[in-house]
Structure formats: structure tokens, C-alpha cells
Design an enzyme around this catalytic site. Sequence first.
Site, PDB file in Angstrom:
ATOM      1  N   GLU A   3      -6.413   1.565   2.979  1.00  0.00           N
ATOM      2  CA  GLU A   3      -5.515   1.848   4.104  1.00  0.00           C
ATOM      3  C   GLU A   3      -5.253   0.579   4.924  1.00  0.00           C
ATOM      4  OE1 GLU A   3      -3.936   4.535   4.007  1.00  0.00           O
ATOM      5  OE2 GLU A   3      -5.223   5.651   2.623  1.00  0.00           O
TER       6      GLU A   3
ATOM      7  N   HIS B  45      -2.398  -1.144   3.300  1.00  0.00           N
ATOM      8  CA  HIS B  45      -1.132  -0.550   3.761  1.00  0.00           C
ATOM      9  C   HIS B  45      -0.810  -1.027   5.177  1.00  0.00           C
ATOM     10  CE1 HIS B  45      -0.139   2.202   0.534  1.00  0.00           C
ATOM     11  NE2 HIS B  45      -1.268   2.874   0.611  1.00  0.00           N
TER      12      HIS B  45
END
Lengths: 503, 503
Positions: B270, B273
Site C-alpha cells: 500500500e 501505491h
Amino acid sequence: MTAPTQTFASLRDHLHQCALIASAAELLQWDERTMMPTQASEFRAEQVAYLSGRAHAMRTDSQLARWLDELEGWEAAADPHSDIGATVALARKDYEKQRRLPGELVESIAAATVRGQGCWDTARRNDDYAQFQPALDEMISLQRRAGELLADPGQSAYEGLLDQYEPGARVQDLASVFAGLRDELVQLLSEITVSARQVDDRLLKQKYSVDGQRQLSTELAKAVGFDFQRGRLDETSHPFCTSLGPSDCRILTRYDEDWLPGSLFGTLHEAGHGMYEQGLRPDWYGLPPGTFVSLGIHESQSRLWENLVGRSLAFWKHFTPQINETFSQTATPEQWHACFNRVQPSLIRVEADEATYNLHIIVRFELEQALISGELSTNDLPFAWNERYTSVIGVSPPSAANGVLQDVHWSAGLFGYFPTYTLGNLIAAQLYESADEALGGLDAQIEQGDFAPLLGWLRENVHTHGRKFTADELVQNTTGKPLSAQPLIASLRRRYAMVYDLA
Amino acid sequence: MTAPTQTFASLRDHLHQCALIASAAELLQWDERTMMPTQASEFRAEQVAYLSGRAHAMRTDSQLARWLDELEGWEAAADPHSDIGATVALARKDYEKQRRLPGELVESIAAATVRGQGCWDTARRNDDYAQFQPALDEMISLQRRAGELLADPGQSAYEGLLDQYEPGARVQDLASVFAGLRDELVQLLSEITVSARQVDDRLLKQKYSVDGQRQLSTELAKAVGFDFQRGRLDETSHPFCTSLGPSDCRILTRYDEDWLPGSLFGTLHEAGHGMYEQGLRPDWYGLPPGTFVSLGIHESQSRLWENLVGRSLAFWKHFTPQINETFSQTATPEQWHACFNRVQPSLIRVEADEATYNLHIIVRFELEQALISGELSTNDLPFAWNERYTSVIGVSPPSAANGVLQDVHWSAGLFGYFPTYTLGNLIAAQLYESADEALGGLDAQIEQGDFAPLLGWLRENVHTHGRKFTADELVQNTTGKPLSAQPLIASLRRRYAMVYDLA
């Protein structure tokens, strides 16, 4: 559907959409003050401004006037205290009020608010009133203009502003009730000051762990009836309560290990606001039958739970085992009660005890009227402030930071807002007196930790009506008499007689 | 301003307002999954639907077409890879695509998604495919229709759907790259399975405190370059990353004391991202020059940090003192590295190791094409699923819950989404190979905990371009060759050769 039924459905749908946008803007602001990363504030301000602007545009959409023209002759809307009647009547009132302010004035105020708060913040940190004065002058002149536009015939500009926060309130009525309150409070204060019995507050001069405060605050909020399945309790630097939907009320508090009462009574205060929001009718969320009446009524709910309930001896008879266990103390209910009711006139409103709090408000109420009317210039404001503090509260501010610069309100354009705090205290006491009578003595229930009857009574007599009655009507209907200072005075006198051994 | 300059300013302003609304909707959804009280979901769904609907209406406003007509002849917009040119060209593409779907289809899909996810959830819990089949049939028929409308001439309906997630991707190209990947992975798997050296993973069969995992995950995210002044890391049941503004990226992970790699690699994933979002140009937020290219490119950033960096020996040479100290362990970098690279073919995609993960995707990619084209009926789907799993991955699902019902995607209408996961893995490896070459060997930098050169390289070569190049163009420009499976295969082979002592 008949034509007006159809039109009403369109109106309701439109207002519901306004509520969807406005509540999304509330989440953006809640998140800003609790969760948002530090560098995100610029874009966040844009998001909030955009959504608020959209909601404002929808609330002043001329389509509303066409719907309202049609609905105002409709039989189902004839009773202004019915769901439909109140929706139509108040949608009209809100629409007309919002339309009175030209867009350029709304924008000037918004910009002046941002600048004003910035100036105020710097000026307060530098203890330099002169730095704030130009921004204050600008804000007063903008607010005066807004007040003149908002005032109905026969109202002053100040009343036009006051009406935004306390719809229907009249300065003369407030001034008369406040004057009675002031005389009694000054008298009460002098008795307390000369009393032979004073409060031993060594208990509060200790450190209380933040974890313990967090746990106890949560337990208190839950115990009095704040519904955690429909709300949250979080931390922030300036506590508040916000509604993000009919089942999503967020309350915030702060924890300071050197000042236990701050979190406990702050939480009860916000829980009171929160339980009001949670008691509004979900099916009318954001519309008059499902919206709070006024800031005074909202504040009455927070003050009732904070002070009438939370500062009672009965409350601490129930919670003393819990607070003692949480913090490994051995104090008696009477000791906690006395500490939480200690009176000490001081300079700062937000730190004031209950006996002096309303005197702080009365000073502001008088000064801000004079500022808006032009009787008082900002040149003379610091002198006037200090003079009033000395004569009314008996303390003299040594500096602007501890005096005229202490509150954010005027820098944010909030003129007419302060009196709702004292209104809240007055209404809380008057409602509590009626509930006590109707429910056959609340002390015994509170001592058992049974808060449901009181909350139920407030739900039925206050929350469920939304905005269908004005604050005055609600007080009259529920308590059987107009607003008066007597219940608050009587309640304070009873409590302080116990703590300070007064006659 | 000249006329087109003025028009472009209007276009940009309009798209910026869409971004303001869309990002507010993202906050509503982030809050729903992290903070929202349990009973607030119904109103929250209304808020999200309303704001999403408003954003959609603004994106299909015919005013856009008038502005674009005017701008398409403008010299400043001639280069489709310039800020202005890309904004005009992609605004046109987005507008035309969005307009192709009639409102009733968009609404039917939205409603079918809510129903479909509900059905899927029940069916999975009951391990009963038949309960889900009617909803799946309905969704396939709606998606087929949408795909046909979205497809450009010469494209299949499936390609029309795929284009929503991976603009410009062609099935034939993907199928050919995936086929090469599949053969190599099957071969690699068989070598690993028969290898004499197997991984001793007793280290992972212990309990790891959630507090320790939270601390270490935060430290890893910070170390690789996720900026906590412009983002947050929180917990949720289904981890994700969302952008709420140019300086407000929120990543989420979950902590399970029985499965340490879940939080560590989930957080790195994450964070990857998130760093992509944080590397996009703030001044073009929500517009083509400041928006991610495709899901495949987005996933390449998460996979690069999770796998290429996070699962390297160099990474654990750097972080072994820290992980050992956090959890009072004494393992060597090689032991951690081996544990985090253990291969074990299994039934569930989200639990798969890197060697088998892409095989899970390839099965879904083949099956969903057949479902959309109509070659495969939902009657035959469970059989086809199990047959593919047995032949490609070598495991046979004992039940629908562990087989065809394991993923939420199809119930939510996400056909054409799965291949972007494998695309992400492929692109990650190819980018990493080029960065390694350009920066003169990344292993040594990673071993020193110096991640800045790699992040800087990605910023310059990927993030800063926004959507100005397609995924294919970006890969070609940055790595000097078209997308290929070789870098991923080579990287996995190198890593597993070390762990499993392969030839």
C-alpha cells in the site's frame, strides 16, 4: 399523488440533497480536526468551500420559491407546528434570509473570517490588540451590514445577527432575564467569597493518566446514554460535536493529565449535544422536523448533562467507586463533588466555574451590541472590557491576551453567538426542574445510575419536536412558563449552599 | 487571455471541481471503512451515491463537448503528451466513454453491484454457488452490454471493459505475454517442488504482537519514503489506498498476530501505491497530467516496493536488526528472507506466494473472457474453474468457497480488472531492472537503507508523467523495450535460486 403532494416531495427531496452535501462537508471538517495529515489543509479548505458553496446555491435556488408559493396555500401545510407545515414555513424563512445576503457580502465575510482568525491568532500570541484591531473593524462593518439586511422591520442589526443562532430571540427579553441573573450571581459570589468554608481542591492538583481519563470519559458518555453505535468519541484540541448523518454523531474531547475536570465535564457536555442530535428524527434529517431549534436549546442539552446531572452530588455518589478505582483514589463522593464545584472568579471564560461563567457572557453580550450599533469603537474596546471585568466579575485583566483577545468568536464574525451560551444554562435549569417534577425526583435515579427516564423525557419534550416550535414556545410548552432566571439561580444556590455551607 | 486560453481555464476549472467532489466521496468511503459508527451505513451509502452521481453528471455535461470542440484545433493542445494536449485529448476520451453508457445502464449496474455483493457474501458463507449464480448471470449480461458500448471498432466487449482499468490494453498482447509467463512459472514451480532444499518456516509459526507489527509497519513505510505529512496509515479489514487530495493519501493495512508477513508486505504494497499518488503533480490533481496511468501501472508501484524491494535479501540485511529487536528474535537476514519467499501452491489468490500468484490471475483472465463472450456459461463455471486450478496450479478446490466464490470482483461487476494485477507484477520487474541499471546496482543502496535514489527514479520516470503516456508508451520510453515477461521471470528465478538452491 396530487399536485401539492408531488411538489412537497420535490421540496423535501431538494432539502434532503442539501443535507447530503452539508453533511459531507461536516465530515471533511471533522476529519480535518482529527485525522488529516498536516500538509493537506489547503486542498481541504477548497473541498469544504466548494461543497458549502454548492449547498448554499441549492438553498437559494429560485425553484424553491416557486414550490413554496404553491405549497403555502395547501391545507396540509396550514399548521406551522405539523411536519409539513413547519417544513414549508421554515424553508420559506431560511430561503428569504439566505437571499437577503448578496453573494459578494457572503464572500467578503468568508474571506474576512479567514484573515480575521489569522490576525487574531497572531495578535493573541503577541499579546498585541493593535495587530487585531483593523481586522476587527473590518469584520464589525461587514457584520453590521449583514445584520441590517437580516433584521426584520423593527429589529436592530444586532437582532438580525442574533436571529441566525437563536431564531426569534429579542434583545430586550434577553437583557431583562440576564440582568436578573447577573444581580443574583454577584450576590451569590459575594456570599461564597466570604464563607468560612472553602473547598479543599488538593485532589485536583494531582496528575491523572490520559488512559484513565479516556476510559472514564467513554464510560460516562455511555452511561448517560450517548449511543456509540450511532456515534464516536475522539480527541482534538478544541472539543466540539458534529452531525454527519442521522446515525453518525461525532463528539470530541481533550485530555490533560493536569486537569481532570476538563475531560470529564467536556465529555459530558459534548455527549449532551450528541444525545440531542441522536434524538432528532432520522426520517427528517436536515429538514425542520429533524433539525435542532437553536443554539440556545442545543447548549441547554449539553449544560444539562454537564452541570445539572454531572455536577450533582447524586452523580458522584454513583460514580465515586468507578473514579476511585480508575485512578487509585479513596476520596468520598462529597470530596469529588466539592472539587468539581469549586468557585474561583478568573479571567478566562472557558475556564470559568458555573457561578461566574454567565457573568463573562453578560459582559460580551453588552459589548458586542455596542460594537455593532457603533456606540463603542474598537479604540475604546480594551478599556471598556477591562472596566466591565473589574466591576462585574471583580478581576482585572493584566493583558489583552487574557482579556479582550481571549475568544476566537469576533474574529470569526460570530456576533450574536455568545448569549446562546447563557441561554443554554438558563433553559437547562428550567427543563431540569420540570423533568425532576414530572419524573418524581431525579436525584434517586441518578444515584442509581439510571439516566434513561431523564433522557426519555428530553427525547419526548425536546428532541422529537425538531424545529417545529421556537425556543420560547418549547420552553413555555414544556415547563409551563416563559424563560426565567429563577430555576438556574435556585439550582446554583442549592448546590453551593451544600459545598460552601451558605445560609 | 485569448479565447482558447480562457476556454482551457474553464475546462480545467470544471475538471478540478469534479476532483473536489470525487475526493470528498473518497473520504466518505475511507471513513466508512475505518471510523464510521456501525449504524451509519445506510445514510453513508446515500451520501456517496449522491456525490458520485454529481461527479458523473459533471463529467458528462455537454458543455465539456463545446469546450473540447473549440480546444481541439488549438495549437497549444497539438502535442498529446504535453500538459494541455493530454488534458484535452483525455478529457475527450473520458467524456465520450462516459457518454456511451446510458444512465439506466449505469444505474442497473450500480444496483446489481449492491445485490451481487450481498448474494456473493451469503453464498460464500454458505459455500453454495447456486445462491450466487443468478446474480452472476445478471451481472455478466449487464457487463457484456456495457463492454459492447465501451468497445471501439474492432474491439471485443471484454476489451471494452478492460479499457476502463487498463486504457489501450489489447487482449491478444496480454494473452501472449501471459502465456510465456505461465510456462516459465509452471517450470519454476516444478523445480522448487522437487528441490532438496525446502524452507524452514517455523519462524513464521509464532505469534507476533499487533503493537510490534504496527510499529514496524509504520517504520518500514516511513523508511521507503511514504510521506506521513501528506498521508496516514490506518487499519481495516480489507487493505487499500485512497487519495483524498494532492497531499492526503491514506493507506490501510491489517494486523494478524498469527501472520506477520500479512501486515509487513501489505504495508509495503500500500505504501507503494501511496508513494505513486504522492508523486503525482499536485497542481494537476485529478486532471490527466496529475492522475495515474492505469491500474497496471498503479499495481507496478505497489508490487515493486512489496516484492522487488521488500522481499530482497538486501532489504532484510538492512532491517533484520530492527525486526529482531521489535519481536525479540535472533534470526539471520537469510532466515527472514527465506521465510518471506517460501513457495506453497494453494487455493486462495490473496494468500498466494509470488511464484503461483500470477497463475491464479491467468486462470481468471481466461475464464472471465469466456464468460463475457458467452463461450462459457455460469452452469459450467465451477467445473471449468476446478479443472483449470488442477491443471495450471496443481491444486483442486474442495469447495466453491475456496474456489470460484473466493473473490468479490465479479459480484461487483469488475470484469477486466484481474489482468491488471499480473500486469503490475510484470511492469514492476521491468522497471526495477531498468532502475537497477540506471542507478548502478540497487542492492547496495537497499542494504544501506537508502531508498531515495530508487524513489527519485520512479518519480522522474513514472509519477511525474501522470496520464500523459499510456502504460505501453511509459514502459517503452522508460525501459527501452516493450512489455515482456522476461524481467519478472529472471527476477523470480534469481530469488528462488538463492532460497531453494536451484541451478
